[in-house]
Design an enzyme around this catalytic site. Sequence first.
Site, PDB file in Angstrom:
ATOM      1  N   SER A 119       0.643  -1.203  -0.045  1.00 52.10           N
ATOM      2  CA  SER A 119       0.004  -0.120  -0.001  1.00 52.10           C
ATOM      3  C   SER A 119       0.775   1.331   0.040  1.00 52.10           C
ATOM      4  O   SER A 119       1.878   1.327   0.611  1.00 52.10           O
ATOM      5  CB  SER A 119      -0.876  -0.008   1.071  1.00 52.10           C
ATOM      6  N   TYR A 143      -2.356   5.260  -3.864  1.00 47.92           N
ATOM      7  CA  TYR A 143      -3.364   6.234  -3.843  1.00 47.92           C
ATOM      8  C   TYR A 143      -3.070   7.558  -4.690  1.00 47.92           C
ATOM      9  O   TYR A 143      -1.987   8.232  -4.087  1.00 47.92           O
ATOM     10  CB  TYR A 143      -3.791   6.432  -2.379  1.00 47.92           C
ATOM     11  N   THR A 169      -5.821   2.524  -6.962  1.00 51.73           N
ATOM     12  CA  THR A 169      -7.046   2.410  -6.231  1.00 51.73           C
ATOM     13  C   THR A 169      -7.848   3.747  -6.535  1.00 51.73           C
ATOM     14  O   THR A 169      -7.662   4.623  -6.209  1.00 51.73           O
ATOM     15  CB  THR A 169      -6.753   2.181  -4.744  1.00 51.73           C
ATOM     16  N   LYS A 252      -7.952  -0.590  -9.639  1.00 52.44           N
ATOM     17  CA  LYS A 252      -8.717  -1.220  -8.424  1.00 52.44           C
ATOM     18  C   LYS A 252      -9.964  -0.370  -8.074  1.00 52.44           C
ATOM     19  O   LYS A 252      -9.833   0.660  -7.769  1.00 52.44           O
ATOM     20  CB  LYS A 252      -7.708  -1.408  -7.383  1.00 52.44           C
ATOM     21  N   HIS A 276     -13.756  -2.679  -2.150  1.00 51.68           N
ATOM     22  CA  HIS A 276     -12.715  -2.287  -1.110  1.00 51.68           C
ATOM     23  C   HIS A 276     -13.226  -3.099   0.144  1.00 51.68           C
ATOM     24  O   HIS A 276     -13.139  -2.359   1.188  1.00 51.68           O
ATOM     25  CB  HIS A 276     -12.757  -0.865  -0.904  1.00 51.68           C
TER      26      HIS A 276
HETATM   27  C1  FNR Z   1      -7.943  -2.179   3.036  1.00 54.46           C
HETATM   28  N1  FNR Z   1      -7.866  -2.054   1.516  1.00 54.46           N
HETATM   29  C2  FNR Z   1      -6.925  -1.241   0.900  1.00 54.46           C
HETATM   30  N2  FNR Z   1      -7.002  -1.045  -0.340  1.00 54.46           N
HETATM   31  C3  FNR Z   1      -5.993  -0.293  -0.729  1.00 54.46           C
HETATM   32  O1  FNR Z   1      -6.018  -0.022  -2.104  1.00 54.46           O
HETATM   33  N3  FNR Z   1      -5.102   0.577  -0.208  1.00 54.46           N
HETATM   34  C4  FNR Z   1      -5.103   0.478   1.038  1.00 54.46           C
HETATM   35  O2  FNR Z   1      -4.268   0.886   1.743  1.00 54.46           O
HETATM   36  C5  FNR Z   1      -6.027  -0.561   1.763  1.00 54.46           C
HETATM   37  N4  FNR Z   1      -5.894  -0.548   2.993  1.00 54.46           N
HETATM   38  C6  FNR Z   1      -6.993  -1.566   3.689  1.00 54.46           C
HETATM   39  C7  FNR Z   1      -6.915  -1.823   4.988  1.00 54.46           C
HETATM   40  C8  FNR Z   1      -7.689  -2.574   5.712  1.00 54.46           C
HETATM   41  C9  FNR Z   1      -7.619  -2.830   7.106  1.00 54.46           C
HETATM   42  C10 FNR Z   1      -8.610  -3.329   4.864  1.00 54.46           C
HETATM   43  C11 FNR Z   1      -9.363  -4.437   5.630  1.00 54.46           C
HETATM   44  C12 FNR Z   1      -8.824  -3.123   3.455  1.00 54.46           C
HETATM   45  C13 FNR Z   1      -8.793  -2.980   0.824  1.00 54.46           C
HETATM   46  C14 FNR Z   1      -8.097  -4.137   0.371  1.00 54.46           C
HETATM   47  O3  FNR Z   1      -7.033  -4.013  -0.637  1.00 54.46           O
HETATM   48  C15 FNR Z   1      -9.046  -5.234  -0.355  1.00 54.46           C
HETATM   49  O4  FNR Z   1      -9.726  -4.482  -1.244  1.00 54.46           O
HETATM   50  C16 FNR Z   1     -10.321  -5.692   0.690  1.00 54.46           C
HETATM   51  O5  FNR Z   1      -9.514  -6.010   2.108  1.00 54.46           O
HETATM   52  C17 FNR Z   1     -10.994  -6.940   0.049  1.00 54.46           C
HETATM   53  O6  FNR Z   1     -12.123  -7.066   1.012  1.00 54.46           O
HETATM   54  P1  FNR Z   1     -11.930  -8.539   1.923  1.00 54.46           P
HETATM   55  O7  FNR Z   1     -11.686  -9.694   1.309  1.00 54.46           O
HETATM   56  O8  FNR Z   1     -10.602  -8.066   2.945  1.00 54.46           O
HETATM   57  O9  FNR Z   1     -12.965  -8.360   2.925  1.00 54.46           O
END
Ligand code: FNR
Length: 386
Positions: A119, A143, A169, A252, A276
């Site tokens: 990330s 980001y 993203t 994404k 997300h």
């Molecule tokens: C994320 N996700 C996320 N996505 C991204 O593009 N950059 C990021 O920094 C983050 N940070 C983040 C923190 C936490 C704690 C979570 C749970 C999720 C989203 C992540 O990449 C992904 O899309 C989701 O986690 C998918 O959902 P599930 O399967 O974890 O429920």
Amino acid sequence: EVYLSGMLEDDPPEFPVSYEDLEEHAREELSEEAFAYVAGGAGSESTVTANDRAFDEWQIVPRIMRDVSDRDLSVELFDREYPSPVMLAPIGVQSIIHEDAELAVARAASDLEVPMICSSVSSYSIEEVGDELGESPGWFQLYWSSDRSVAASFLERAEEAGYEAVVVTLDTPKMGWRERDIELGYLPFLEAQGVKNYFEDPAFRDRLDGADPWENQEDAIASWQACFGDASLTWDDLEWLQDRTDLPVVIKGVLHPDDAREAVERGVDGLIVSNHGGRQVDGAIPALDALPDVVDAVDDATDDREVPILFDSGIRRGSDVVRAVALGADAVLLGRPYAYGLGIGGEDGVRAVLENLLADLDLTVGLSGCASLEEIDRSTIRRADR
Ligand code: FNR
């Protein structure tokens, strides 16, 4: 191996095997704020729940008598072969979850040759994470900062540090309405951790007029918040980004087939169908429900599927991966499960979660009557009629 170790050793496995137990264990082990950060979603969290339920709407129809003694789960993406279709989703500020954060995740990922997507808001810099990954594949998640010099600097650093693709993203120009985080005071909490990857970025430091972000974290976090995303972005901005990197650009957060079509026409190299993890728009469509229409739109827009489609939001078990692949995903991203593994057991916890998922996937693919991912298609599943 997983079964045998359970039979040969008297002790039960060190880490929970089921997702439900993993989550329960994490609830007990993590601080209230850290657990809320991982588990929470936008608003009423209806989409978090809907993501999980969407998988129950599809049922696997196993085939028998089809030599599955040798199974090959490998997949090729952007000219590199990966041993399985599972990658680690970008998860930000992992020091909230465990002090070893992204470094622990990178170690477990490289042990098991699972690609990691790091990330933008990592607690260690992307260079440190890249060093830990070594030859193991890493992608960088951007980001897209409203400060273009920060965005450009990130892209340059990611390339320099050996990342092999950029995941942009686009569903998060601003963070969603996350009630648990708001109630528990997420920003002061974040301030205590810092966002090292930003704090160490030369272009971000220029914004601070020479002030040390670690000395004055409140101001640094305020500046980070001000430039974190860019709500004014439109498709016409994409070229700016594509011009600034030689790496494949994967977007994404695609849910609408028209967006998928537009992206392909604009030359993106890959898509990730994702909501997300239900953290952005409460009430949004479950990502799995969006997948078939996106796949059809991309198939229509390209002659031969040159644009890989990845999927996340709700992957918990091997059978979830099979269902996503059957609906047209080339690979999937694992999110919360590995974050819980990190919280419970650092590097070992992440490794256990990944080992279990990969073993479960291997068995489920074989028991469904498939010897490779190519054999998994829409005929492997059917809609549940209830
Ligand atoms: C994320 N996700 C996320 N996505 C991204 O593009 N950059 C990021 O920094 C983050 N940070 C983040 C923190 C936490 C704690 C979570 C749970 C999720 C989203 C992540 O990449 C992904 O899309 C989701 O986690 C998918 O959902 P599930 O399967 O974890 O429920």
